[in-house]
Design an enzyme around this catalytic site. Structure first.
Site, PDB file in Angstrom:
ATOM      1  CB  THR A 237      -0.828   0.034   1.218  1.00  0.00           C
ATOM      2  OG1 THR A 237      -1.609  -1.171   1.310  1.00  0.00           O
ATOM      3  CG2 THR A 237      -1.418   1.236   1.485  1.00  0.00           C
TER       4      THR A 237
ATOM      5  CG  ASP B 148      -8.765  -5.434   2.921  1.00  0.00           C
ATOM      6  OD1 ASP B 148      -7.757  -6.499   3.094  1.00  0.00           O
ATOM      7  OD2 ASP B 148      -8.282  -4.395   2.592  1.00  0.00           O
TER       8      ASP B 148
ATOM      9  CB  SER C 268      -9.443  -0.018   4.807  1.00  0.00           C
ATOM     10  OG  SER C 268      -8.495   0.319   4.727  1.00  0.00           O
TER      11      SER C 268
ATOM     12  N   GLY D 230       1.041  -1.102   5.257  1.00  0.00           N
ATOM     13  CA  GLY D 230       1.085  -2.159   6.354  1.00  0.00           C
ATOM     14  C   GLY D 230       0.089  -3.188   6.926  1.00  0.00           C
ATOM     15  N   GLY D 231      -1.078  -3.158   5.968  1.00  0.00           N
ATOM     16  CA  GLY D 231      -2.102  -3.828   6.265  1.00  0.00           C
ATOM     17  C   GLY D 231      -2.571  -3.742   7.859  1.00  0.00           C
TER      18      GLY D 231
HETATM   19  O1  DON Z   1      -7.299  -1.618   3.310  1.00  0.00           O
HETATM   20  C1  DON Z   1      -6.482  -2.344   3.880  1.00  0.00           C
HETATM   21  O2  DON Z   1      -6.407  -2.231   5.190  1.00  0.00           O
HETATM   22  C2  DON Z   1      -5.534  -3.318   3.297  1.00  0.00           C
HETATM   23  N1  DON Z   1      -6.393  -3.536   2.030  1.00  0.00           N
HETATM   24  C3  DON Z   1      -4.212  -2.586   3.295  1.00  0.00           C
HETATM   25  C4  DON Z   1      -3.366  -3.412   2.520  1.00  0.00           C
HETATM   26  C5  DON Z   1      -1.875  -2.776   2.736  1.00  0.00           C
HETATM   27  O3  DON Z   1      -1.519  -2.001   3.517  1.00  0.00           O
HETATM   28  C6  DON Z   1      -0.653  -3.764   2.156  1.00  0.00           C
HETATM   29  N2  DON Z   1       0.408  -2.879   2.358  1.00  0.00           N
HETATM   30  N3  DON Z   1       1.661  -2.903   2.828  1.00  0.00           N
END
Ligand code: DON
Length: 585
Positions: A397, A439, A468, A489-490
């Site tokens: 992301t 998600d 998210s 960072g999910g």
């Molecule tokens: O929206 C979200 O929370 C996830 N799709 C974000 C994914 C993400 O941060 C991946 N990255 N490092």
């Protein structure tokens, strides 16, 4: 790449309450002064970038320069943000995108308005609650993450266009010109892009339209020093610049996306694209030790939980307990377990599910949760709520933050979900498609790629936006925007953003030191306290003794932070990912 460590507790440690007493006895004496002096000199190792008129911080240096250029030409922070948003789709294809979605926090200095632009993907009309379950009722991860069915209706183009129209001063062709130029004439593959492509070579090679762009003829990923030319993407961007977002949602591009979907078992139709809407929402708002926090409301869980965590932690003497001390980390981890447990039950798209935002971010609720936190022992997550988590997927992301000389601020996080999203390019468009549908909670209690679980609140429904964790945030001091930050960072995004805020507010760090400091993360399930390398062994020993199950994993997050100070701006790009740059003029 996670190492689970079991550290043997050595002996009992004095509690921080006892330490507090000792410290009170020492106040005014030499040890306190000596300690402060030592902390200050260590922090001075890290320096933010300074500039007089404006600052742009992104994960990719060419995009940063494009943003600065727009500011120099007299554009405002929103003009620069839209230019950066489109540029990253070209220069950082693993995360920058027009085939994904995200969130943009905007503060306009003159009106004093702060808004949250939601351009998160939406489930297509053909989506259904059980669309990722196989005949046995198990979640089919291949379908949920890597097929044409994994893609939500993209929101980035609508979000960027909305931001520019409402808050910008320049035209789409002006702000998109640099992205179009770079897509058409090509960019040199950097070592970090080569590495990212190499890691996903297998995934990218499965789809001819993707392979043609990102792989050499022999099927190997483009190497460092080679040229990445994105002719189809240049054509797509040109149509958007000339015809506006309708080109994407109604015109030629919509037809191509819908055709690729129909030919490959996907769901997105022209109607779905027609029906997509970016929405302006009221930000989640809270306070922390006199600072005001404005962050992303649902369908992100980010703002709600960052504020909830700050509320819980506000009542503890965090500064005294010290940065990354065992006591501080313990309290943060315990608070995090409660927040992520709540996330799994209460959070979802507010257009479909009543999210109790006011309750979750109230100080009174935080006080109730504090009562359940032991100062000395980790409460096992199963005593908070049970689950059956999976390991984390590593992913992508990207966040960028911009401030201009008028005091306008943009804090934007957007994503394809995984690195290069689903790995699928819609034929003829050059657009990498997201796999954001993962998600959603595909089945109650079954974790997604980030180990996050959910239930009804985040179940799949047509037109709904998946929950998210993205947390673009603006922090105000004395009524004025002070600093803004955010991260990829999910599931770790929320806790990473929390730590930037605490490092500045509680630990008095400059934003570069706040960024570089080792991070920790707990998300309730799995019941693991994840730490970055750099926390001392005796701190880890103490945390083990308190009952925490520790894991040393990969670096977490890639924050981009900008702060307003007297006479100018400071910028700090996270050193965890090569190629990031903060720059101003
Ligand atoms: O929206 C979200 O929370 C996830 N799709 C974000 C994914 C993400 O941060 C991946 N990255 N490092």
């Amino acid at each position: 790449m996670i190492r689970t460590i079991t550290r043997t507790p050595t002996n009992a440690y004095p509690s921080w309450t006892a330490s507090l007493l000792v410290a009170f006895l020492l106040i005014g004496n030499v040890p306190v002064a000596a300690r402060d002096a030592a902390i200050l000199s260590a922090r001075d190792i890290f320096h933010p970038v300074f500039a007089r008129h404006g600052m742009v911080s992104t994960q990719e240096s060419t995009a940063t320069r494009i943003g600065v250029d727009i500011l120099k030409k007299g554009g405002n922070a929103v003009d620069a943000a839209v230019a950066v948003g489109f540029a990253l789709a070209v220069t950082l294809p693993r995360a920058g995108n027009i085939g994904g979605g995200g969130f943009m926090m905007v503060h306009m200095a003159e009106s004093g308005n702060t808004v949250a632009i939601d351009y998160r993907e939406m489930a297509p009309a053909g989506a259904s609650g059980d669309m990722y379950l196989d005949a046995q009722g198990n979640v089919d991860k291949q379908r949920a993450r890597f097929s044409y069915l994994s893609t939500g209706v993209p929101g980035t183009v609508a979000g960027m266009a909305l931001a520019l129209e409402r808050f910008g001063t320049m035209s789409l062709p002006e702000v998109m010109a640099p992205a179009i130029f770079l897509a058409r004439s090509g960019i040199t593959v950097t070592p970090q892009m080569a590495k990212a492509l190499h890691r996903r070579q297998k995934r990218l090679s499965k789809h001819p339209a993707t392979a043609r762009i990102f792989l050499d003829d022999d099927g190997t990923a483009l190497a460092s020093g080679e040229q990445l030319v994105q002719k189809d993407l240049a054509g797509t961007l040109t149509q958007i610049a000339e015809q506006g977002p309708d080109a994407f949602y109604r015109g030629d591009i919509a037809r191509k996306i819908a055709a690729a979907m129909a030919a490959n078992g996907g769901l997105i139709t022209i109607d779905d694209l027609n029906n997509y809407r970016a929405v302006v929402r009221e930000p989640a708002h809270g306070t922390y030790r006199g600072y005001e926090i404005f962050s992303m409301p649902p369908p992100s869980s980010g703002g709600v939980h960052v504020i909830q965590l700050l509320n819980i932690l506000e009542d503890y003497p965090i500064a005294f307990l010290g940065h990354n001390s065992a006591d501080t980390i313990h309290l943060m981890a315990e608070a995090m377990k409660h927040a992520y447990a709540d996330r799994s039950r209460y959070l979802g798209d507010p257009d479909y599910w009543k999210v109790p935002v006011a309750g979750l971010i109230s100080k009174a609720y935080a006080a109730q949760l504090r009562e359940r936190i032991s100062l000395h022992y980790a409460t096992p997550s199963e005593n908070i709520k049970p689950g059956d988590p999976l390991p984390y997927e590593s992913n992508e992301t990207t966040h960028f933050t911009i401030m201009d000389s008028a005091g306008n601020v943009v804090s934007n996080t957007y994503t394809l979900n995984f690195s290069f999203g689903s790995g699928i390019v819609a034929a003829g468009t050059g657009i990498l498609l997201n796999n954001e549908m993962d998600d959603f909670s595909a089945k109650p209690g079954v974790p997604n790629a980030f180990g996050l679980i959910g239930g009804e609140a985040n179940a799949i429904e047509p037109g709904k936006r998946p929950l998210s964790s993205m947390t673009p945030t603006i922090v105000f001091k004395d009524g004025k925007a002070y600093f803004a930050t955010g991260s990829p960072g999910g599931s770790r995004i929320i806790t990473t953003t929390l730590q930037i805020i605490m490092n500045v507010v509680d630990h008095d760090m400059n934003i570069a030191a706040a960024t570089a400091a080792p991070r920790i993360h707990h998300q309730w399930l799995p019941d693991k306290l994840r730490v970055e390398v750099g926390i001392s062994n005796d701190t880890l020993d103490r945390l083990s003794a308190m009952g925490h199950d520790l894991e040393i994993g990969n670096a977490m997050g890639s924050t981009q932070t900008v702060m307003r100070i007297d006479g100018g701006f400071l910028g700090a790009s996270d050193p965890r990912r090569v190629g990031a740059a903060a720059q101003g003029y």
